[in-house]
Motif scaffolding. Sequence first.
Motif, short mmCIF file in Angstrom:
data_model
loop_
_atom_site.label_atom_id
_atom_site.label_comp_id
_atom_site.label_asym_id
_atom_site.label_seq_id
_atom_site.Cartn_x
_atom_site.Cartn_y
_atom_site.Cartn_z
N VAL A 1 0.84 -1.20 0.00
CA VAL A 1 0.00 0.00 0.00
C VAL A 1 0.87 1.25 0.00
CG1 VAL A 1 -1.68 1.34 1.33
CG2 VAL A 1 -1.94 -1.14 1.12
N ILE A 2 1.90 1.29 0.86
CA ILE A 2 2.67 2.54 1.00
C ILE A 2 3.70 2.76 -0.11
CG2 ILE A 2 2.31 2.59 3.50
CD1 ILE A 2 5.31 1.81 3.79
N ASP A 3 4.23 1.69 -0.67
CA ASP A 3 5.24 1.86 -1.72
C ASP A 3 4.72 2.69 -2.91
OD1 ASP A 3 7.12 0.49 -0.21
OD2 ASP A 3 6.99 -1.36 -1.39
N PRO A 4 3.55 2.37 -3.48
CA PRO A 4 3.05 3.18 -4.60
C PRO A 4 2.71 4.62 -4.20
CG PRO A 4 1.88 1.08 -4.50
CD PRO A 4 2.71 1.21 -3.25
N MET A 5 2.53 4.87 -2.91
CA MET A 5 2.25 6.22 -2.43
C MET A 5 3.52 7.05 -2.32
SD MET A 5 -0.54 5.36 0.56
CE MET A 5 -1.03 7.07 0.84
N GLU B 1 11.48 3.33 5.46
CA GLU B 1 12.25 3.80 6.61
C GLU B 1 11.48 4.85 7.41
OE1 GLU B 1 15.24 2.60 7.63
OE2 GLU B 1 15.02 1.12 6.03
N ALA B 2 10.46 5.44 6.81
CA ALA B 2 9.68 6.49 7.46
C ALA B 2 8.44 5.94 8.15
CB ALA B 2 9.28 7.54 6.44
N VAL B 3 8.35 4.61 8.26
CA VAL B 3 7.16 3.96 8.80
C VAL B 3 7.54 3.04 9.95
CG1 VAL B 3 5.24 2.41 8.26
CG2 VAL B 3 6.01 4.07 6.57
N GLU B 4 6.73 3.07 11.01
CA GLU B 4 6.87 2.11 12.10
C GLU B 4 5.59 1.28 12.17
OE1 GLU B 4 8.11 3.60 15.88
OE2 GLU B 4 9.77 4.72 15.02
N ILE B 5 5.76 -0.03 12.20
CA ILE B 5 4.63 -0.94 12.29
C ILE B 5 4.85 -1.81 13.53
CG2 ILE B 5 3.31 -2.75 11.13
CD1 ILE B 5 4.66 -1.76 8.48
N PRO B 6 4.18 -1.48 14.63
CA PRO B 6 4.32 -2.32 15.83
C PRO B 6 3.86 -3.75 15.54
CG PRO B 6 3.25 -0.24 16.36
CD PRO B 6 3.31 -0.33 14.87
N LEU B 7 4.51 -4.71 16.15
CA LEU B 7 4.16 -6.11 15.92
C LEU B 7 2.93 -6.54 16.73
CD1 LEU B 7 7.69 -7.72 15.77
CD2 LEU B 7 6.25 -6.90 13.90
N ARG B 8 2.54 -5.74 17.70
CA ARG B 8 1.35 -6.02 18.49
C ARG B 8 0.17 -5.26 17.88
NH1 ARG B 8 1.05 -6.11 24.86
NH2 ARG B 8 1.92 -8.12 24.35
N THR B 9 -0.93 -5.96 17.67
CA THR B 9 -2.13 -5.32 17.14
C THR B 9 -2.92 -4.67 18.28
OG1 THR B 9 -3.36 -7.39 17.37
CG2 THR B 9 -2.31 -6.97 15.24
N ILE C 1 1.04 10.08 13.19
CA ILE C 1 2.40 10.57 12.99
C ILE C 1 3.04 10.72 14.37
CG2 ILE C 1 3.85 12.44 12.12
CD1 ILE C 1 1.69 12.92 9.99
N LEU C 2 4.16 10.05 14.54
CA LEU C 2 4.87 10.06 15.81
C LEU C 2 5.64 11.37 15.98
CD1 LEU C 2 6.24 6.41 15.67
CD2 LEU C 2 4.29 7.25 17.02
N LYS C 3 6.10 11.64 17.19
CA LYS C 3 6.88 12.85 17.46
C LYS C 3 8.16 12.92 16.63
CE LYS C 3 5.13 13.66 22.07
NZ LYS C 3 5.43 13.80 23.49
N ASN C 4 8.70 11.74 16.26
CA ASN C 4 9.92 11.71 15.46
C ASN C 4 9.63 11.89 13.96
OD1 ASN C 4 8.89 9.23 14.66
ND2 ASN C 4 10.48 8.02 15.64
N GLY C 5 8.35 12.12 13.62
CA GLY C 5 7.97 12.37 12.24
C GLY C 5 7.63 11.12 11.44
N LYS C 6 7.83 9.96 12.03
CA LYS C 6 7.52 8.72 11.31
C LYS C 6 6.02 8.44 11.35
CE LYS C 6 11.89 6.30 11.69
NZ LYS C 6 12.48 4.99 11.89
N LEU C 7 5.58 7.74 10.32
CA LEU C 7 4.20 7.30 10.22
C LEU C 7 4.06 5.99 10.99
CD1 LEU C 7 1.44 7.79 8.78
CD2 LEU C 7 2.33 6.35 6.94
N ARG D 1 -3.86 8.99 3.60
CA ARG D 1 -4.10 10.24 2.85
C ARG D 1 -4.84 11.27 3.70
NH1 ARG D 1 -2.12 9.88 -2.02
NH2 ARG D 1 -2.06 7.89 -3.13
N ASP D 2 -5.83 10.84 4.47
CA ASP D 2 -6.56 11.76 5.36
C ASP D 2 -5.63 12.36 6.40
OD1 ASP D 2 -8.95 11.36 4.04
OD2 ASP D 2 -9.76 9.98 5.53
N LEU D 3 -4.74 11.54 6.95
CA LEU D 3 -3.81 12.01 7.97
C LEU D 3 -2.82 13.02 7.41
CD1 LEU D 3 -2.72 11.69 10.89
CD2 LEU D 3 -1.23 9.90 9.99
N MET D 4 -2.39 12.80 6.17
CA MET D 4 -1.35 13.65 5.59
C MET D 4 -1.93 14.86 4.85
SD MET D 4 1.30 10.72 4.45
CE MET D 4 2.84 11.30 5.12
#
Length: 78
Positions: free
Chosen positions: A16-20, A25-33, A41-47, A69-72
């Motif tokens: 999803v994010i690659d074509p966007m 490197e700008a994304v964090e995906i926690p392993l816990r749902t 958007i985190l304080k460090n600027g990452k999504l 898209r709504d967030l950005m």
Amino acid sequence: MLKAVTLKEIERIFAVIDPMGISREAVEIPLRTEHPGRVSILKNGKLEIVVERDGDFEDWITTLEAQIRDLMKPAAEG
């Protein structure tokens, strides 16, 4: 119910994010749902993309691009 994010889900998120044009490197995906899942958007600027725990992953992933898209969207457009 999805208890943990695996490589399978991460690859789907990247699809999803690659074509966007969003760098992995700008994304964090926690392993816990969590419920509810969220995109922020985190304080460090990452999504941060937190995968929905209680709903169907396939349904959730179809909404991910719109959530990002709504967030950005600049505040002036909101």
